[in-house]
Design a protein around this motif. Structure first.
Motif, PDB file in Angstrom:
ATOM      1  N   THR A   4     -13.503-113.301 -69.779  1.00  0.00           N
ATOM      2  CA  THR A   4     -14.951-113.130 -69.994  1.00  0.00           C
ATOM      3  C   THR A   4     -15.687-113.138 -68.650  1.00  0.00           C
ATOM      4  O   THR A   4     -16.572-112.319 -68.404  1.00  0.00           O
ATOM      5  CB  THR A   4     -15.493-114.265 -70.892  1.00  0.00           C
ATOM      6  OG1 THR A   4     -14.698-114.291 -72.062  1.00  0.00           O
ATOM      7  CG2 THR A   4     -16.948-114.058 -71.248  1.00  0.00           C
ATOM      8  N   GLU A   5     -15.274-114.069 -67.759  1.00  0.00           N
ATOM      9  CA  GLU A   5     -15.916-114.115 -66.429  1.00  0.00           C
ATOM     10  C   GLU A   5     -15.598-112.852 -65.634  1.00  0.00           C
ATOM     11  O   GLU A   5     -16.449-112.313 -64.939  1.00  0.00           O
ATOM     12  CB  GLU A   5     -15.445-115.353 -65.648  1.00  0.00           C
ATOM     13  CG  GLU A   5     -16.126-116.624 -66.103  1.00  0.00           C
ATOM     14  CD  GLU A   5     -15.341-117.871 -65.687  1.00  0.00           C
ATOM     15  OE1 GLU A   5     -14.294-117.755 -65.029  1.00  0.00           O
ATOM     16  OE2 GLU A   5     -15.781-118.955 -66.071  1.00  0.00           O
ATOM     17  N   ARG A   8     -17.769-110.127 -66.926  1.00  0.00           N
ATOM     18  CA  ARG A   8     -19.167-110.302 -66.507  1.00  0.00           C
ATOM     19  C   ARG A   8     -19.338-109.831 -65.062  1.00  0.00           C
ATOM     20  O   ARG A   8     -20.260-109.112 -64.727  1.00  0.00           O
ATOM     21  CB  ARG A   8     -19.518-111.796 -66.637  1.00  0.00           C
ATOM     22  CG  ARG A   8     -20.978-112.067 -66.611  1.00  0.00           C
ATOM     23  CD  ARG A   8     -21.261-113.469 -67.061  1.00  0.00           C
ATOM     24  NE  ARG A   8     -20.912-113.695 -68.456  1.00  0.00           N
ATOM     25  CZ  ARG A   8     -20.698-114.884 -69.013  1.00  0.00           C
ATOM     26  NH1 ARG A   8     -20.793-115.971 -68.301  1.00  0.00           N
ATOM     27  NH2 ARG A   8     -20.405-114.994 -70.289  1.00  0.00           N
ATOM     28  N   ARG A   9     -18.373-110.233 -64.227  1.00  0.00           N
ATOM     29  CA  ARG A   9     -18.442-109.858 -62.814  1.00  0.00           C
ATOM     30  C   ARG A   9     -18.331-108.339 -62.660  1.00  0.00           C
ATOM     31  O   ARG A   9     -19.056-107.713 -61.896  1.00  0.00           O
ATOM     32  CB  ARG A   9     -17.300-110.560 -62.068  1.00  0.00           C
ATOM     33  CG  ARG A   9     -17.474-110.507 -60.582  1.00  0.00           C
ATOM     34  CD  ARG A   9     -16.507-111.402 -59.880  1.00  0.00           C
ATOM     35  NE  ARG A   9     -16.757-112.834 -60.089  1.00  0.00           N
ATOM     36  CZ  ARG A   9     -16.185-113.788 -59.363  1.00  0.00           C
ATOM     37  NH1 ARG A   9     -15.337-113.477 -58.426  1.00  0.00           N
ATOM     38  NH2 ARG A   9     -16.457-115.050 -59.577  1.00  0.00           N
ATOM     39  N   TYR A  11     -19.166-105.957 -64.788  1.00  0.00           N
ATOM     40  CA  TYR A  11     -20.377-105.234 -65.194  1.00  0.00           C
ATOM     41  C   TYR A  11     -21.565-105.567 -64.294  1.00  0.00           C
ATOM     42  O   TYR A  11     -22.433-104.728 -64.101  1.00  0.00           O
ATOM     43  CB  TYR A  11     -20.667-105.473 -66.676  1.00  0.00           C
ATOM     44  CG  TYR A  11     -19.712-104.662 -67.523  1.00  0.00           C
ATOM     45  CD1 TYR A  11     -19.804-103.278 -67.574  1.00  0.00           C
ATOM     46  CD2 TYR A  11     -18.678-105.273 -68.221  1.00  0.00           C
ATOM     47  CE1 TYR A  11     -18.905-102.521 -68.302  1.00  0.00           C
ATOM     48  CE2 TYR A  11     -17.774-104.523 -68.964  1.00  0.00           C
ATOM     49  CZ  TYR A  11     -17.903-103.145 -68.994  1.00  0.00           C
ATOM     50  OH  TYR A  11     -17.010-102.388 -69.710  1.00  0.00           O
ATOM     51  N   ASP A  12     -21.570-106.775 -63.701  1.00  0.00           N
ATOM     52  CA  ASP A  12     -22.607-107.079 -62.710  1.00  0.00           C
ATOM     53  C   ASP A  12     -22.503-106.109 -61.543  1.00  0.00           C
ATOM     54  O   ASP A  12     -23.502-105.573 -61.065  1.00  0.00           O
ATOM     55  CB  ASP A  12     -22.432-108.507 -62.186  1.00  0.00           C
ATOM     56  CG  ASP A  12     -23.159-109.525 -63.059  1.00  0.00           C
ATOM     57  OD1 ASP A  12     -23.955-109.104 -63.920  1.00  0.00           O
ATOM     58  OD2 ASP A  12     -22.916-110.728 -62.887  1.00  0.00           O
ATOM     59  N   ASP A  69     -26.930-108.627 -73.558  1.00  0.00           N
ATOM     60  CA  ASP A  69     -25.748-108.310 -72.757  1.00  0.00           C
ATOM     61  C   ASP A  69     -25.270-109.614 -72.132  1.00  0.00           C
ATOM     62  O   ASP A  69     -26.058-110.527 -71.882  1.00  0.00           O
ATOM     63  CB  ASP A  69     -26.092-107.279 -71.670  1.00  0.00           C
ATOM     64  CG  ASP A  69     -24.854-106.549 -71.171  1.00  0.00           C
ATOM     65  OD1 ASP A  69     -24.656-105.383 -71.558  1.00  0.00           O
ATOM     66  OD2 ASP A  69     -24.064-107.167 -70.419  1.00  0.00           O
ATOM     67  N   ALA A  70     -23.958-109.684 -71.870  1.00  0.00           N
ATOM     68  CA  ALA A  70     -23.401-110.896 -71.263  1.00  0.00           C
ATOM     69  C   ALA A  70     -23.577-110.900 -69.749  1.00  0.00           C
ATOM     70  O   ALA A  70     -23.501-111.949 -69.117  1.00  0.00           O
ATOM     71  CB  ALA A  70     -21.911-110.993 -71.599  1.00  0.00           C
ATOM     72  N   SER A  71     -23.817-109.727 -69.165  1.00  0.00           N
ATOM     73  CA  SER A  71     -23.879-109.623 -67.698  1.00  0.00           C
ATOM     74  C   SER A  71     -25.312-109.868 -67.202  1.00  0.00           C
ATOM     75  O   SER A  71     -26.236-109.133 -67.565  1.00  0.00           O
ATOM     76  CB  SER A  71     -23.409-108.222 -67.287  1.00  0.00           C
ATOM     77  OG  SER A  71     -24.085-107.779 -66.135  1.00  0.00           O
ATOM     78  N   GLN A  89     -29.796-112.677 -72.471  1.00  0.00           N
ATOM     79  CA  GLN A  89     -28.392-112.757 -72.059  1.00  0.00           C
ATOM     80  C   GLN A  89     -27.640-113.553 -73.117  1.00  0.00           C
ATOM     81  O   GLN A  89     -27.890-114.745 -73.303  1.00  0.00           O
ATOM     82  CB  GLN A  89     -28.262-113.440 -70.702  1.00  0.00           C
ATOM     83  CG  GLN A  89     -26.822-113.373 -70.192  1.00  0.00           C
ATOM     84  CD  GLN A  89     -26.596-114.184 -68.934  1.00  0.00           C
ATOM     85  OE1 GLN A  89     -27.525-114.463 -68.191  1.00  0.00           O
ATOM     86  NE2 GLN A  89     -25.351-114.553 -68.700  1.00  0.00           N
ATOM     87  N   ASP A  91     -23.747-113.707 -75.667  1.00  0.00           N
ATOM     88  CA  ASP A  91     -22.390-113.226 -75.919  1.00  0.00           C
ATOM     89  C   ASP A  91     -22.351-112.583 -77.311  1.00  0.00           C
ATOM     90  O   ASP A  91     -22.892-113.150 -78.275  1.00  0.00           O
ATOM     91  CB  ASP A  91     -21.426-114.416 -75.859  1.00  0.00           C
ATOM     92  CG  ASP A  91     -19.986-113.947 -75.880  1.00  0.00           C
ATOM     93  OD1 ASP A  91     -19.296-114.160 -74.880  1.00  0.00           O
ATOM     94  OD2 ASP A  91     -19.549-113.360 -76.901  1.00  0.00           O
TER      95      ASP A  91
END
Ligand SMILES: C[S@@+](CC[C@H](N)C(=O)[O-])C[C@H]1O[C@@H](n2cnc3c(N)ncnc32)[C@H](O)[C@@H]1O
Length: 254
Positions: A4-5, A8-9, A11-12, A69-71, A89, A91
């Motif tokens: 998940t992290e 997120r990274r 898509y960031d 969005d999660a990002s 933000q 999940d």
């Protein structure tokens, strides 16, 4: 780092030029909303909204749109770009909305990137009002005239078979989650390119430099030479085209 992290990274990092790189999402977002055909005022939740491909099409129809969005990078861009959107933000698997609060839930190219798509579908069902619609899009594995490039990647970087979600897998998950499922609609979005350098740029933006850096000495240059020879052949045999296909899935919460 959890997946998940990592996601997120990823898509960031993509947030700034996401829709330039993924050239098809704007068109696919429009087509998904067209298919769902919401009336003005429809309460829409767009999950995994990215840069807003689906959300903006729903806004254009006069819907009341919430985007999650999660990002954090995507959320920041959505908030800046669309003041008329409600942006959070969150999940996909743990939505912070009451039961039955939306008439239409959309998620463009999202379910296949989730660790637990079944948990997300259960959440989509929970936040939909009875009779509400779920509209999802899914990438369709298309090779078409790019077979040579797939083979080239396989030879240099391995892999290739992947574990992509197929339309039938998604329909089975939707059925298990208690949705009334309609047959998916297939759509295509080819993009013609001017020259091989454009195709190289597209591959670079998708992580080619990192993949080449991991090859033994000399192999990166061999890849480059083979790529430009293959691209030239493709150009001569009918032009350079990136081929992309998707399926659009509409289902109803009983
Ligand atoms: C392939 S992009 C699609 C973006 C957009 N829906 C579109 O059609 O262009 C996937 C999006 O899902 C988001 N995402 C990934 N995992 C998520 C999760 N667990 N919950 C919410 N969003 C997530 C990513 O940050 C990214 O913006």
């Amino acid at each position: 780092m959890t997946s998940t992290e990592r996601s997120r990274r990823k898509y960031d990092q993509l947030a700034d030029n996401y829709e330039e790189l993924f050239f098809y999402v704007a068109d696919m977002g429009r087509r998904l909303v067209e298919l769902a055909d919401p009336a003005p005022g429809t309460r829409v939740l767009d999950v995994g909204a990215g840069r807003g491909a689906v959300a903006r099409a729903a806004l254009a129809r006069g819907c009341a749109v919430t985007a999650v969005d999660a990002s954090p990078g995507m959320v920041a861009r959505l908030t800046a770009d669309y003041p008329e959107l409600t942006v959070r933000q969150q999940d996909a698997g743990a939505l912070d909305f009451p039961d039955g609060s939306f008439d239409l839930v959309t998620a463009g190219f999202v379910v296949q990137v989730l660790d637990d798509p079944a948990a997300a579908l259960a959440e989509f069902r929970r936040v939909l009002a009875p009779g509400g619609t779920l509209a999802l899009s899914l990438e369709r594995q298309t090779v078409g005239r790019l077979g040579w490039l797939h083979d080239l990647y396989k030879r240099y970087f391995g892999g290739g078979s992947g574990s992509a979600m197929a339309a039938a897998d998604l329909d089975a998950l939707l059925d298990e989650a208690g949705f009334a499922v309609r047959p998916p609609v297939e759509v295509d979005a080819p993009k013609a390119l001017d020259d091989a350098a454009d195709m190289w740029w597209w591959m670079e933006a998708q992580g080619l430099p990192q993949a080449l850096a991991a090859l033994p000495a000399g192999r990166a240059e061999e890849f480059r030479v083979e790529f430009f020879a293959g691209a030239e052949r493709m150009r001569e045999e009918g032009g350079l085209v990136l081929e992309f296909g998707a399926t659009l899935h509409l289902s109803t919460r009983p």
